[in-house]
Design a protein around this motif. Structure first.
Motif, mmCIF file in Angstrom:
data_model
loop_
_atom_site.group_PDB
_atom_site.id
_atom_site.type_symbol
_atom_site.label_atom_id
_atom_site.label_comp_id
_atom_site.label_asym_id
_atom_site.label_seq_id
_atom_site.Cartn_x
_atom_site.Cartn_y
_atom_site.Cartn_z
ATOM 1 N N LEU A 129 52.581 36.250 39.424
ATOM 2 C CA LEU A 129 52.349 37.167 38.307
ATOM 3 C C LEU A 129 52.681 36.519 36.966
ATOM 4 C CD1 LEU A 129 53.409 40.625 39.751
ATOM 5 C CD2 LEU A 129 51.127 39.690 39.384
ATOM 6 N N PRO A 203 42.719 34.387 41.258
ATOM 7 C CA PRO A 203 41.417 35.061 41.228
ATOM 8 C C PRO A 203 41.506 36.488 40.673
ATOM 9 C CG PRO A 203 42.259 35.005 43.466
ATOM 10 C CD PRO A 203 43.188 34.158 42.635
ATOM 11 N N TRP A 204 42.706 37.068 40.685
ATOM 12 C CA TRP A 204 42.812 38.456 40.223
ATOM 13 C C TRP A 204 42.667 38.566 38.711
ATOM 14 C CZ3 TRP A 204 46.813 35.440 41.903
ATOM 15 C CH2 TRP A 204 47.808 35.158 40.977
ATOM 16 N N ILE A 206 40.217 37.253 36.725
ATOM 17 C CA ILE A 206 38.873 37.372 36.153
ATOM 18 C C ILE A 206 38.215 38.652 36.641
ATOM 19 C CG2 ILE A 206 36.900 35.924 35.560
ATOM 20 C CD1 ILE A 206 38.074 34.107 37.933
ATOM 21 N N PRO A 207 37.563 39.373 35.750
ATOM 22 C CA PRO A 207 36.766 40.505 36.204
ATOM 23 C C PRO A 207 35.689 39.988 37.147
ATOM 24 C CG PRO A 207 36.962 40.497 33.809
ATOM 25 C CD PRO A 207 37.512 39.198 34.295
ATOM 26 N N ARG A 208 35.664 40.542 38.363
ATOM 27 C CA ARG A 208 34.737 39.973 39.335
ATOM 28 C C ARG A 208 33.443 40.762 39.379
ATOM 29 N NH1 ARG A 208 37.255 38.367 44.591
ATOM 30 N NH2 ARG A 208 38.616 36.683 43.951
ATOM 31 N N ARG A 215 30.961 45.018 42.149
ATOM 32 C CA ARG A 215 32.263 44.507 41.730
ATOM 33 C C ARG A 215 33.001 43.833 42.876
ATOM 34 N NH1 ARG A 215 35.174 49.328 38.781
ATOM 35 N NH2 ARG A 215 36.323 47.769 37.626
ATOM 36 N N ASP A 216 32.492 44.014 44.081
ATOM 37 C CA ASP A 216 33.208 43.431 45.216
ATOM 38 C C ASP A 216 33.170 41.914 45.158
ATOM 39 O OD1 ASP A 216 32.308 45.901 47.700
ATOM 40 O OD2 ASP A 216 33.578 45.952 45.933
ATOM 41 N N GLU A 220 37.012 34.903 49.623
ATOM 42 C CA GLU A 220 38.133 35.282 50.479
ATOM 43 C C GLU A 220 39.397 35.223 49.612
ATOM 44 O OE1 GLU A 220 37.778 36.350 53.490
ATOM 45 O OE2 GLU A 220 39.827 36.220 54.206
ATOM 46 N N THR A 221 40.177 36.299 49.594
ATOM 47 C CA THR A 221 41.341 36.307 48.707
ATOM 48 C C THR A 221 42.543 35.685 49.387
ATOM 49 O OG1 THR A 221 41.769 38.527 49.457
ATOM 50 C CG2 THR A 221 40.683 38.283 47.336
ATOM 51 N N ASP B 110 45.069 43.959 50.920
ATOM 52 C CA ASP B 110 46.279 43.138 51.000
ATOM 53 C C ASP B 110 47.507 43.901 50.511
ATOM 54 O OD1 ASP B 110 44.969 41.093 52.184
ATOM 55 O OD2 ASP B 110 44.673 39.925 50.356
ATOM 56 N N ARG B 127 45.106 43.325 58.113
ATOM 57 C CA ARG B 127 44.008 43.764 57.252
ATOM 58 C C ARG B 127 43.105 44.752 57.974
ATOM 59 N NH1 ARG B 127 42.168 38.125 54.577
ATOM 60 N NH2 ARG B 127 43.661 38.103 52.841
ATOM 61 N N ARG B 145 38.229 45.226 48.539
ATOM 62 C CA ARG B 145 38.467 43.944 47.881
ATOM 63 C C ARG B 145 38.734 44.063 46.386
ATOM 64 N NH1 ARG B 145 39.195 40.272 50.920
ATOM 65 N NH2 ARG B 145 38.166 39.999 52.922
ATOM 66 N N TYR B 147 40.965 44.810 43.023
ATOM 67 C CA TYR B 147 42.346 44.709 42.579
ATOM 68 C C TYR B 147 42.767 46.043 41.971
ATOM 69 C CZ TYR B 147 42.013 39.780 43.502
ATOM 70 O OH TYR B 147 41.882 38.589 44.140
ATOM 71 N N TRP B 149 43.736 47.071 39.172
ATOM 72 C CA TRP B 149 43.202 47.475 37.864
ATOM 73 C C TRP B 149 41.754 47.926 37.947
ATOM 74 C CZ3 TRP B 149 39.115 44.627 35.881
ATOM 75 C CH2 TRP B 149 38.922 43.337 36.403
ATOM 76 N N GLN B 150 41.118 47.693 39.072
ATOM 77 C CA GLN B 150 39.734 48.131 39.238
ATOM 78 C C GLN B 150 39.644 49.498 39.910
ATOM 79 O OE1 GLN B 150 38.728 44.567 41.434
ATOM 80 N NE2 GLN B 150 37.382 43.881 39.785
#
Ligand SMILES: Nc1ncnc2c1ncn2[C@@H]1O[C@H](COP(=O)(O)OP(=O)(O)OP(=O)(O)O)[C@@H](O)[C@H]1O
Ligand SMILES: [Mg+2]
Lengths: 225, 279
Positions: A129, A203-204, A206-208, A215-216, A220-221, B110, B127, B145, B147, B149-150
């Motif tokens: 973080l 990866p968290w 950047i807006p994906r 948005r998915d 692989e996270t 997660d 999972r 999948r 986060y 904030w989404q």
């Protein structure tokens, strides 16, 4: 000309060989020190003061004094890396302490409440973080390290700095210019590499949003650790 | 019917969580909880209600050792939590925080899988179970999948509840878990919780500001005054029927303008709008 090209490539390689280990050392040493500063409030002031003082030591004397402490020769790359690392650590400690401080206390508490032990909580929650802020600090340290390396050329250690000293002594302006440009290019490339590494590891951030609007994430996270 | 001292409430019932003369004063001298004696029976929802700052969060946190009592004990099945390893203890108790407390760098699955993974369940398996739990709490799989904030506030709360349930703990501590959502979503979440509870039979300590929520969810309601002092405890019906003193009466809103009354098993406000159902 070909010969010059070879010289520049060699010098660039030597430059990286000095800068990269120093950057890694800066990070690896500064983070635990910053952890102490951030965890034990009372140590914070003195640790940051010490870091500030170290950063204030003029570089040329440090290159000359350090061998007396380390028992290396002045022209050894170990000496140069240690000096660069010391500056890097001094600069990085403040960034890292601020980065760790800025991690939300609520999130850390949530991690504790779920049963994270102290180590796992640090590496699994606090460090990631703090990652974006740590990266911002590390980029400054990286660029400053790359541009500090040439000072070691005054001791005769190989790097892009030799293009300055050599060009200056022989009055070849083009060589000096090539050295400057090459140093800037190395700094920019190292900086970009850090940005890419950051994207990969965090990866968290950047807006994906994909082109098709979904948005998915397809990537692989990172597994919880 | 008046509920006696906590010792009497224990009779014939296996004790799950018990506060015994528990006090907590913080370093700055704030006495958050003073000489608390309280039992939360197994397989029941015990709701703690009281105004802001009366020590509700402190009480919950003494159960999973986030806060250490200054004096007295907290026991789970007659074992003092102080004798248990804090990390192990916390992994065995579900905790749903005020404001969801999700880890911002972890996706929904997660986040939900966190505690099972900490307990050594292989990530893949954890999972898979997390995906099932998403369904249980009414989250679409397409959220898996994302986060935190989404997600919307209500979705985050659901993830928080799913995470609390993931390791299948016997005890669930819920600190205003539905505080940050609108009344419709809130009612929906309450229904889900009751449905789940009918299935799972957890021992739940549930904190809220909202008396209607307390009436809807509680097997037992504990009304708290400042310093964690118990003003009254009992089933919603008992408390509604016989408020013990003026403090409780005013807390229930039974006095003055917005008076509540009982109609069958519904608690309704003066306009006849149901605000809660007696369990
Ligand atoms: N870490 C702390 N240090 C000092 N005082 C604290 C601390 N945590 C809570 N308090 C104080 O203890 C009292 C009880 O706090 P607590 O958080 O348990 O109340 P609460 O009932 O959960 O309130 P709310 O409904 O607003 O969440 C309050 O007066 C609060 O200011
Ligand atoms: Mg609270």
């Amino acid at each position: 000309m070909l010969d010059n090209g070879g010289t520049i490539a060699d010098a660039t390689w030597a430059h990286l060989l000095l800068a990269l280990p120093a950057i890694v050392i800066s990070f690896v040493v500064a983070v635990p020190v910053a952890w102490v500063a951030s965890r034990f409030r009372r140590s914070r002031f003195s640790l940051l003061l010490l870091a500030g003082l170290i950063y204030a030591i003029p570089s040329l004397p440090l290159f000359i004094i350090l061998p007396l402490v380390l028992g290396t020769s002045v022209r050894s790359i170990v000496n140069v890396i240690a000096a660069l690392g010391l500056y890097g650590v001094a600069l990085m400690v403040r960034y890292a302490a601020d980065a760790l401080d800025a991690v939300s206390g609520d999130t850390v508490l949530a991690a504790t409440a779920m049963g994270y032990g102290p180590w796992r909580r640090f590496f699994g929650v606090q460090l990631p973080l703090a990652g974006p802020a740590l990266l911002a600090g590390l980029r400054v340290v990286a660029v400053s390290t790359v541009s500090l390396v040439p000072v070691s050329a005054l001791l005769g250690v190989n790097s892009l700095g030799l293009l300055f000293t050599d060009g200056f002594q022989r009055g070849i302006f083009a060589e000096v210019l090539a050295g400057i440009v090459a140093t800037v290019v190395v700094a920019v490339v190292v900086d970009l590499a850090l940005v890419m590494l950051g994207r990969l590891l965090m990866p968290w951030e950047i807006p994906r949003v994909r082109r098709d609007g979904r948005r998915d994430a397809e990537v692989e996270t990172v597994a919880p650790s | 019917m008046q509920i006696g001292p906590p010792q009497l409430a224990r009779v014939g019932r296996w004790v799950m969580i018990e506060f015994r003369n528990t006090s907590k004063s913080y370093d700055d001298g704030t006495l958050a909880v003073s000489e608390l004696n309280l039992t939360a029976a197994s397989h029941e929802i015990t709701v703690l209600v009281g105004s802001s700052g009366c020590g509700k969060t402190t009480m919950l946190r003494m159960v999973n050792r986030l806060v250490t009592p200054t004096s007295g004990q907290v026991l789970i099945d007659d074992v003092d939590v102080a004798d248990r390893h804090p990390v192990e203890l916390r992994r065995s108790i579900g905790y749903v925080m005020q404001n969801s407390g999700l880890l911002p760098h972890r996706t929904t699955v997660d986040n939900i899988a966190t505690v099972p993974v900490l307990r050594g369940t292989p990530v893949r398996e954890a999972r898979k179970r997390a995906l099932e739990l998403m369904e249980t709490v009414g989250l679409d799989r397409s959220m898996a999948r994302r986060y935190p904030w989404q997600l919307s506030g209500g979705q985050q709360q659901r993830v928080g509840v799913a995470r609390g349930l993931a390791a299948d703990p016997n005890i669930l501590l819920m600190d205003e878990p539905f505080g940050a959502v609108d009344p419709i979503v809130r009612a929906d979440l309450q229904r889900e919780l009751l449905r789940l509870q009918a299935e799972l039979g957890k021992t739940i300590l549930f904190v809220t500001h909202d008396i209607a929520e307390a009436i809807t969810l509680g097997d037992k309601i504990v009304i708290l005054a400042k310093g964690g002092r118990i003003a009254q405890q009992g089933s919603p019906a008992e408390i509604m029927a016989e408020p013990k003193d003026e403090f409780v009466t005013s807390f229930l809103g039974l006095d003055g303008g917005r008076s509540l009354h009982v109609d069958g098993d519904l608690v309704v406000d003066p306009s006849g709008r149901p605000v809660g159902r007696l369990a």
